[in-house]
Design an enzyme around this catalytic site. Structure first.
Site, PDB file in Angstrom:
ATOM      1  N   LYS A 197      11.290 -19.583 -17.339  1.00  0.00           N
ATOM      2  CA  LYS A 197      12.671 -19.260 -16.937  1.00  0.00           C
ATOM      3  C   LYS A 197      13.262 -20.484 -16.248  1.00  0.00           C
ATOM      4  O   LYS A 197      12.532 -21.413 -15.874  1.00  0.00           O
ATOM      5  CB  LYS A 197      12.693 -18.060 -16.007  1.00  0.00           C
ATOM      6  CG  LYS A 197      11.887 -18.258 -14.749  1.00  0.00           C
ATOM      7  CD  LYS A 197      11.928 -17.036 -13.852  1.00  0.00           C
ATOM      8  CE  LYS A 197      11.139 -17.301 -12.583  1.00  0.00           C
ATOM      9  NZ  LYS A 197      11.144 -16.206 -11.647  1.00  0.00           N
ATOM     10  N   ASN A 247      21.861 -14.236 -29.172  1.00  0.00           N
ATOM     11  CA  ASN A 247      20.548 -14.823 -29.520  1.00  0.00           C
ATOM     12  C   ASN A 247      20.192 -14.473 -30.959  1.00  0.00           C
ATOM     13  O   ASN A 247      20.676 -13.474 -31.502  1.00  0.00           O
ATOM     14  CB  ASN A 247      19.488 -14.245 -28.574  1.00  0.00           C
ATOM     15  CG  ASN A 247      18.105 -14.825 -28.829  1.00  0.00           C
ATOM     16  OD1 ASN A 247      17.950 -16.025 -29.045  1.00  0.00           O
ATOM     17  ND2 ASN A 247      17.086 -13.970 -28.821  1.00  0.00           N
ATOM     18  N   HIS A 251      16.706 -13.718 -33.282  1.00  0.00           N
ATOM     19  CA  HIS A 251      15.281 -13.410 -33.123  1.00  0.00           C
ATOM     20  C   HIS A 251      14.663 -13.171 -34.507  1.00  0.00           C
ATOM     21  O   HIS A 251      15.265 -12.479 -35.342  1.00  0.00           O
ATOM     22  CB  HIS A 251      15.113 -12.168 -32.240  1.00  0.00           C
ATOM     23  CG  HIS A 251      13.686 -11.825 -32.012  1.00  0.00           C
ATOM     24  ND1 HIS A 251      12.901 -12.502 -31.096  1.00  0.00           N
ATOM     25  CD2 HIS A 251      12.883 -10.917 -32.614  1.00  0.00           C
ATOM     26  CE1 HIS A 251      11.676 -12.001 -31.139  1.00  0.00           C
ATOM     27  NE2 HIS A 251      11.635 -11.042 -32.041  1.00  0.00           N
ATOM     28  N   GLY A 275      15.748 -26.996 -33.767  1.00  0.00           N
ATOM     29  CA  GLY A 275      17.205 -26.977 -33.924  1.00  0.00           C
ATOM     30  C   GLY A 275      17.699 -26.750 -35.331  1.00  0.00           C
ATOM     31  O   GLY A 275      18.836 -27.094 -35.650  1.00  0.00           O
ATOM     32  N   SER A 276      16.883 -26.122 -36.181  1.00  0.00           N
ATOM     33  CA  SER A 276      17.375 -25.911 -37.551  1.00  0.00           C
ATOM     34  C   SER A 276      18.504 -24.863 -37.569  1.00  0.00           C
ATOM     35  O   SER A 276      19.408 -24.944 -38.404  1.00  0.00           O
ATOM     36  CB  SER A 276      16.244 -25.533 -38.508  1.00  0.00           C
ATOM     37  OG  SER A 276      15.680 -24.302 -38.172  1.00  0.00           O
ATOM     38  N   ASN A 277      18.478 -23.911 -36.653  1.00  0.00           N
ATOM     39  CA  ASN A 277      19.597 -22.957 -36.584  1.00  0.00           C
ATOM     40  C   ASN A 277      20.871 -23.640 -36.084  1.00  0.00           C
ATOM     41  O   ASN A 277      21.966 -23.336 -36.561  1.00  0.00           O
ATOM     42  CB  ASN A 277      19.251 -21.764 -35.691  1.00  0.00           C
ATOM     43  CG  ASN A 277      18.488 -20.701 -36.452  1.00  0.00           C
ATOM     44  OD1 ASN A 277      19.067 -19.955 -37.240  1.00  0.00           O
ATOM     45  ND2 ASN A 277      17.175 -20.658 -36.241  1.00  0.00           N
ATOM     46  N   ILE A 295      16.922 -15.694 -19.965  1.00  0.00           N
ATOM     47  CA  ILE A 295      18.231 -15.917 -19.344  1.00  0.00           C
ATOM     48  C   ILE A 295      18.416 -14.874 -18.243  1.00  0.00           C
ATOM     49  O   ILE A 295      18.169 -13.696 -18.467  1.00  0.00           O
ATOM     50  CB  ILE A 295      19.349 -15.757 -20.412  1.00  0.00           C
ATOM     51  CG1 ILE A 295      19.159 -16.757 -21.539  1.00  0.00           C
ATOM     52  CG2 ILE A 295      20.733 -15.850 -19.793  1.00  0.00           C
ATOM     53  CD1 ILE A 295      19.570 -18.152 -21.218  1.00  0.00           C
ATOM     54  N   MET A 354      13.612 -21.013 -25.473  1.00  0.00           N
ATOM     55  CA  MET A 354      12.389 -20.282 -25.151  1.00  0.00           C
ATOM     56  C   MET A 354      12.318 -19.817 -23.697  1.00  0.00           C
ATOM     57  O   MET A 354      11.243 -19.479 -23.216  1.00  0.00           O
ATOM     58  CB  MET A 354      11.159 -21.145 -25.496  1.00  0.00           C
ATOM     59  CG  MET A 354      11.105 -21.570 -26.950  1.00  0.00           C
ATOM     60  SD  MET A 354      11.297 -20.188 -28.100  1.00  0.00           S
ATOM     61  CE  MET A 354       9.661 -19.472 -28.003  1.00  0.00           C
TER      62      MET A 354
HETATM   63  C1  GRF Z   1      13.967 -19.275 -34.853  1.00  0.00           C
HETATM   64  O1  GRF Z   1      13.016 -18.706 -35.716  1.00  0.00           O
HETATM   65  C2  GRF Z   1      14.595 -18.243 -33.960  1.00  0.00           C
HETATM   66  O2  GRF Z   1      14.653 -16.967 -34.522  1.00  0.00           O
HETATM   67  C3  GRF Z   1      13.657 -18.209 -32.782  1.00  0.00           C
HETATM   68  O3  GRF Z   1      13.233 -19.543 -32.619  1.00  0.00           O
HETATM   69  C4  GRF Z   1      13.312 -20.225 -33.858  1.00  0.00           C
HETATM   70  C5  GRF Z   1      14.134 -21.467 -33.639  1.00  0.00           C
HETATM   71  O4  GRF Z   1      14.063 -22.361 -34.717  1.00  0.00           O
HETATM   72  N1  GRF Z   1      14.323 -17.641 -31.638  1.00  0.00           N
HETATM   73  P1  GRF Z   1      15.012 -23.632 -34.748  1.00  0.00           P
HETATM   74  O5  GRF Z   1      14.787 -24.418 -33.453  1.00  0.00           O
HETATM   75  O6  GRF Z   1      16.423 -23.166 -34.863  1.00  0.00           O
HETATM   76  O7  GRF Z   1      14.579 -24.430 -35.931  1.00  0.00           O
END
Ligand code: GRF
Length: 207
Positions: free
Chosen positions: A75, A119, A121, A22-24, A105, A102
């Site tokens: 899925k 999304n 990536h 969840g860092s994003n 969808i 992961m």
């Molecule tokens: C990120 O590198 C994103 O590009 C990929 O999964 C990772 C998620 O990282 N789809 P986080 O859970 O947001 O730390």
């Protein structure tokens, strides 16, 4: 209501779907606090019960829900997918950000939120779709990789691209060091891309 240029728009209701760290998600929440993303995160949904993204959401007092994808691993089952749609509607989500989600969808969810599922990536798509894109970049000897924010369609990492940021690959890079450098760019790319999407949604709703 007629929209006039001096009126402040209501922040867009954003839902975040994830499976891991969840860092994003954290970067999106911080971008909102910093006034760089005109949204409010209405819920976080994860398909992994102990995913840290859920804990991060709870710490920020954001509703955090686990949905069991059973019986599949890659899925959502039809029932689980409907449950996700129901919860997203319950929270009034207008825009869905996949952040390390992961699972693939499927059509029903995409149709329920047409043009509103995005999304991130960890590669410069269309290069290196799929899992561990940073490892794929290293194995291919790529000199430049990066990250891509794109609309989600039914393919794997195939939807229209919104924004990309480049990351150089160093000769001394390990998979971990490269992924960490890509993630730094993700934290900038995702809020900026979502802000573009929000501007588009608003322009469309003004006709
Ligand atoms: C990120 O590198 C994103 O590009 C990929 O999964 C990772 C998620 O990282 N789809 P986080 O859970 O947001 O730390």
């Amino acid at each position: 209501m007629i929209w006039l240029p001096h009126m402040k728009a209501t922040p867009v209701a954003l839902a975040v779907l994830g499976s891991g760290r969840g860092s994003n998600f954290q970067a999106l929440a911080e971008a909102i606090d910093a006034g760089k993303l005109d949204a409010r995160i209405v819920c976080v949904i994860a398909n992994v019960a102990d995913a840290f993204i859920l804990e991060r959401a709870r710490r920020l007092n954001i509703p955090a829900e686990y949905i069991d994808p059973a019986p599949y691993k890659t899925k959502l089952s039809g029932a689980a997918e409907q449950q996700v749609i129901d919860r997203l509607r319950h929270y009034g989500a207008e825009l869905i950000a996949l952040a390390g989600f992961m699972l693939i969808i499927k059509r029903r969810l995409l149709a329920a939120f047409a043009g509103r599922v995005v999304n991130i990536h960890p590669s410069l798509l269309p290069a290196f779709p799929g899992l561990e894109a940073w490892k794929q970049a290293l194995e291919h000897g790529a000199k430049v990789t990066g990250c891509t924010v794109h609309y989600v369609d039914e393919g794997m990492d195939t939807g229209p691209i919104i924004l990309q940021r480049e990351v150089p690959v160093m000769t001394e890079d390990t998979p971990e060091s490269l992924h960490a450098r890509i993630q730094e760019q993700e934290y900038l790319a995702y809020p900026a891309a979502l802000q573009q999407v929000i501007a588009k949604i608003r322009a469309e709703s003004r006709g």
